[in-house]
Design a protein around this motif. Structure first.
Motif, PDB file in Angstrom:
ATOM      1  N   SER A 119       0.692  -8.230   3.615  1.00  0.00           N
ATOM      2  CA  SER A 119       1.739  -7.848   4.571  1.00  0.00           C
ATOM      3  C   SER A 119       2.573  -6.701   4.036  1.00  0.00           C
ATOM      4  CB  SER A 119       2.627  -9.047   4.880  1.00  0.00           C
ATOM      5  OG  SER A 119       1.930 -10.015   5.638  1.00  0.00           O
ATOM      6  N   ALA A 120       2.829  -6.704   2.734  1.00  0.00           N
ATOM      7  CA  ALA A 120       3.584  -5.600   2.144  1.00  0.00           C
ATOM      8  C   ALA A 120       2.847  -4.282   2.327  1.00  0.00           C
ATOM      9  CB  ALA A 120       3.836  -5.874   0.660  1.00  0.00           C
ATOM     10  N   THR A 121       1.527  -4.298   2.150  1.00  0.00           N
ATOM     11  CA  THR A 121       0.741  -3.079   2.346  1.00  0.00           C
ATOM     12  C   THR A 121       0.792  -2.620   3.798  1.00  0.00           C
ATOM     13  OG1 THR A 121      -0.746  -3.633   0.526  1.00  0.00           O
ATOM     14  CG2 THR A 121      -1.569  -2.087   2.167  1.00  0.00           C
ATOM     15  N   SER A 139      -8.891  -5.195  -0.452  1.00  0.00           N
ATOM     16  CA  SER A 139      -9.383  -5.135   0.919  1.00  0.00           C
ATOM     17  C   SER A 139      -8.251  -5.098   1.944  1.00  0.00           C
ATOM     18  CB  SER A 139     -10.285  -6.343   1.200  1.00  0.00           C
ATOM     19  OG  SER A 139      -9.568  -7.564   1.037  1.00  0.00           O
ATOM     20  N   SER A 140      -7.060  -5.554   1.566  1.00  0.00           N
ATOM     21  CA  SER A 140      -5.930  -5.541   2.502  1.00  0.00           C
ATOM     22  C   SER A 140      -5.529  -4.119   2.884  1.00  0.00           C
ATOM     23  CB  SER A 140      -4.724  -6.255   1.891  1.00  0.00           C
ATOM     24  OG  SER A 140      -4.289  -5.606   0.710  1.00  0.00           O
ATOM     25  N   ILE A 141      -5.868  -3.140   2.060  1.00  0.00           N
ATOM     26  CA  ILE A 141      -5.542  -1.744   2.382  1.00  0.00           C
ATOM     27  C   ILE A 141      -6.390  -1.283   3.562  1.00  0.00           C
ATOM     28  CG2 ILE A 141      -5.408   0.601   1.454  1.00  0.00           C
ATOM     29  CD1 ILE A 141      -5.278  -0.810  -1.375  1.00  0.00           C
ATOM     30  N   GLU A 142      -7.658  -1.635   3.536  1.00  0.00           N
ATOM     31  CA  GLU A 142      -8.539  -1.326   4.660  1.00  0.00           C
ATOM     32  C   GLU A 142      -8.069  -2.036   5.923  1.00  0.00           C
ATOM     33  OE1 GLU A 142     -13.242  -1.913   5.981  1.00  0.00           O
ATOM     34  OE2 GLU A 142     -12.612  -2.304   3.924  1.00  0.00           O
ATOM     35  N   LYS A 143      -7.678  -3.303   5.780  1.00  0.00           N
ATOM     36  CA  LYS A 143      -7.216  -4.054   6.944  1.00  0.00           C
ATOM     37  C   LYS A 143      -5.937  -3.450   7.509  1.00  0.00           C
ATOM     38  CE  LYS A 143      -7.753  -8.497   7.052  1.00  0.00           C
ATOM     39  NZ  LYS A 143      -7.613  -9.976   6.847  1.00  0.00           N
ATOM     40  N   ALA A 144      -5.014  -3.035   6.625  1.00  0.00           N
ATOM     41  CA  ALA A 144      -3.768  -2.418   7.089  1.00  0.00           C
ATOM     42  C   ALA A 144      -4.048  -1.133   7.861  1.00  0.00           C
ATOM     43  CB  ALA A 144      -2.848  -2.142   5.906  1.00  0.00           C
ATOM     44  N   LEU A 202      -0.452   8.101   3.340  1.00  0.00           N
ATOM     45  CA  LEU A 202      -0.189   7.054   2.359  1.00  0.00           C
ATOM     46  C   LEU A 202      -1.229   7.086   1.254  1.00  0.00           C
ATOM     47  CD1 LEU A 202       1.245   4.281   1.597  1.00  0.00           C
ATOM     48  CD2 LEU A 202      -0.537   3.190   2.995  1.00  0.00           C
ATOM     49  N   VAL A 203      -0.759   6.921   0.023  1.00  0.00           N
ATOM     50  CA  VAL A 203      -1.627   6.637  -1.121  1.00  0.00           C
ATOM     51  C   VAL A 203      -1.207   5.278  -1.669  1.00  0.00           C
ATOM     52  CG1 VAL A 203      -2.286   7.290  -3.464  1.00  0.00           C
ATOM     53  CG2 VAL A 203      -2.017   9.053  -1.708  1.00  0.00           C
ATOM     54  N   VAL A 204      -2.178   4.392  -1.854  1.00  0.00           N
ATOM     55  CA  VAL A 204      -1.914   3.088  -2.470  1.00  0.00           C
ATOM     56  C   VAL A 204      -2.523   3.085  -3.865  1.00  0.00           C
ATOM     57  CG1 VAL A 204      -2.172   0.594  -2.311  1.00  0.00           C
ATOM     58  CG2 VAL A 204      -1.941   1.951  -0.215  1.00  0.00           C
ATOM     59  N   ALA A 205      -1.658   3.043  -4.868  1.00  0.00           N
ATOM     60  CA  ALA A 205      -2.106   2.913  -6.257  1.00  0.00           C
ATOM     61  C   ALA A 205      -1.983   1.451  -6.668  1.00  0.00           C
ATOM     62  CB  ALA A 205      -1.257   3.792  -7.167  1.00  0.00           C
ATOM     63  N   THR A 206      -2.829   1.037  -7.597  1.00  0.00           N
ATOM     64  CA  THR A 206      -2.871  -0.365  -7.984  1.00  0.00           C
ATOM     65  C   THR A 206      -2.575  -0.525  -9.463  1.00  0.00           C
ATOM     66  OG1 THR A 206      -4.585  -0.721  -6.300  1.00  0.00           O
ATOM     67  CG2 THR A 206      -4.245  -2.468  -7.908  1.00  0.00           C
ATOM     68  N   VAL A 207      -1.701  -1.471  -9.761  1.00  0.00           N
ATOM     69  CA  VAL A 207      -1.452  -1.887 -11.141  1.00  0.00           C
ATOM     70  C   VAL A 207      -2.045  -3.287 -11.285  1.00  0.00           C
ATOM     71  CG1 VAL A 207       0.290  -2.443 -12.875  1.00  0.00           C
ATOM     72  CG2 VAL A 207       0.622  -0.488 -11.354  1.00  0.00           C
TER      73      VAL A 207
END
Length: 490
Positions: A157-159, A194-199, A243-248
């Motif tokens: 949800s945050a994404t 996978s939530s990034i694709e769903k978002a 948007l760019v989503v980086a992951t830690v």
């Protein structure tokens, strides 16, 4: 008018009596976990077959409910709180969290507006500031600055919320306008969740607007050079990078994307940078485990899940933004029936404007209970113990020449596999090993693919896991490997 019978509501005295029994039941359940299989052996449909075809015409009574918990529900569970649950990422809970949830459920607050739950709102604001201090997050994420924090149900949800806010900013507020012809793009690594694709789908960008950026072969982290090339190509083709989503701490291997280099690119192009630290963010309570946060001062939003590794029961995602005004503008819809003097004064936070749903539970209460019960040092001890156990496990793997570790392990996940000369044969052997291991019921691991090859994941996370549990897992892995090597059927 005919008299209507009064429904059989549970009285406060009955609630007290039965509540005490259920607290005892949960405590006994936790105590019994080491003696239980981690996963049930029954086939699909076994639990449903034990349930009646419909609800009772009259109440069953409390005793039969507890009997069914013992005979149907508990035996049919995968036990996420089991000390030998090493699959996926942890979803741990704790006594303080459960008690906080109990109070929140009893209060039954609907905290969509400050006016509908002043304490619900203000405790959440303060607790998210506490948590930002504990993690040493950038000042701009505090409520006293331009940003602030909110509890979402999950990092997914945050994404989605970050995606909507990013689209709002990239479009100047008109991305939802009828007749808009712009094409928006979103970027993450091939290891992104996978939530990034769903978002992207839910926000209307679609699969065609999602860009998966190659990762470094050794670190499995996003390659900034490839990100820059793809953004430049999209801009040249007339698209609008949003948007760019980086992951830690990626889900597959806990890889850490290079935030400083990525942030340099997003600043250059004016792109929203969201940092997803769903699992690994909890580690930042320990100063020595904050390397992944370097560069976070340039992010527009950040999230992690206390419900994964910080002893707070699901669901609880901590999400911060640097500019709360932009987030609110993207999400706020104010019908007449929600108008009130406090909202009109602009002196309060209405968290309904920070999320997709209108309604919201008092999630902050369980997090408040956890932070107050454990304190900073208690939480650090919890994280450090798991990191140490993972390192001990990695040492056992490295000492056995049959196995190899296939990714760095900066936190409490170790990804490993049986060696093999022929890739397909090795993949089959590792899959057979995992099937045999999990079928036994004594431990539970999951798998992934790293550089295209099948690998096993062992994630330490339960507050009940000890060195003995990790040693038992390794013994079970070695035994399963012996059986696979011997050609036994799985």
């Amino acid at each position: 008018m005919d008299d209507l019978s009064v429904p059989p509501h549970m009285s406060p005295d009955e609630f007290r009596t039965y509540g005490h029994q259920l607290v005892d039941w949960v405590a006994d359940y936790w105590t019994s976990l080491p003696q239980r299989r981690v996963r049930p052996a029954d086939p699909p449909g076994a639990v449903a077959a034990k349930l009646p075809a419909g609800p009772p015409a009259t109440g069953d009574g409390f005793a039969s409910l507890v009997d069914d918990l013992d005979t149907i529900i508990a035996p049919g569970l995968t036990h996420w709180q089991h000390p030998r649950f090493f699959a996926y990422f942890p979803a741990n809970t704790s006594g303080p969290s459960v008690l906080g949830d109990l109070v929140a459920a009893g209060l039954g607050v609907q905290g969509m507006l400050w006016a509908t739950g002043p304490a619900c709102t203000e405790v959440e604001t303060v607790v998210l500031d506490w948590l930002a201090d504990l993690l040493d997050l950038p000042e701009k994420f505090r409520s006293r600055s331009t940003g602030g924090g909110v509890i979402q149900d999950s990092a997914s949800s945050a994404t989605l919320v970050a995606t909507l806010a990013a689209l709002h900013r990239a479009s100047g507020g008109d991305w939802r306008a009828e007749g808009t012809r712009r094409r928006y793009t979103v970027y993450t690594s091939t290891e992104g969740h996978s939530s990034i694709e769903k978002a992207a789908r839910m926000a209307g960008i679609g699969d065609a607007g999602l860009r998966l950026i190659e990762v470094d072969e050794e670190t499995l982290a996003m390659r900034p050079d490839r990100l820059r090339e793809r953004i430049a190509a999209d801009v040249a083709a007339g698209a609008v990078p949003a948007l760019v989503v980086a992951t830690v701490g990626t889900t597959s291997t806990t890889a850490v994307d290079p935030l400083p280099a990525i942030a340099e690119i997003t600043r250059e192009y004016g792109i929203w940078l969201h940092v997803d630290a769903a699992y690994a963010g909890s580690a930042a309570v320990c100063p020595e485990l904050r390397a992944g946060q370097v560069g976070l001062e340039h992010a527009d939003s950040y999230c992690f899940d206390p419900h994964k590794w910080l002893l707070t029961g699901f669901d609880c995602d901590a999400f911060w933004v640097a500019d709360r005004a932009g987030l609110i503008q993207a999400l706020s819809v104010l019908p007449e029936y929600l108008r009130n003097a406090a909202t009109d004064s602009d002196a309060v936070i209405d968290y309904r404007d920070w999320q997709v749903p209108l309604g919201r539970r008092f999630r902050a209460l369980k997090l408040w209970f956890v932070l107050r019960w454990y304190g900073a040092e208690g939480l650090r001890a919890h994280i450090r113990s798991h990191v140490a156990l993972a390192r001990d496990f990695a040492a056992l793997v490295r000492a056995d020449q049959r196995f190899e570790i296939v990714a760095p392990y900066p936190y409490a996940l170790v990804v490993f596999r049986l060696r093999g000369a022929a890739p397909d044969d090795a993949d089959r052997a590792n899959a057979a090993l995992l099937e045999r291991l999990n079928a036994d019921g004594g431990v539970y691991l999951s798998h992934t693919r790293v550089r295209g090859r099948y690998a096993l994941r062992l994630a330490v996370g339960s507050p009940r896991t000890t060195a003995a549990d990790v040693a038992a897992a390794w013994d079970a892995i070695r035994s399963a490997a012996d059986a696979v090597a011997g050609g036994s059927s799985v």
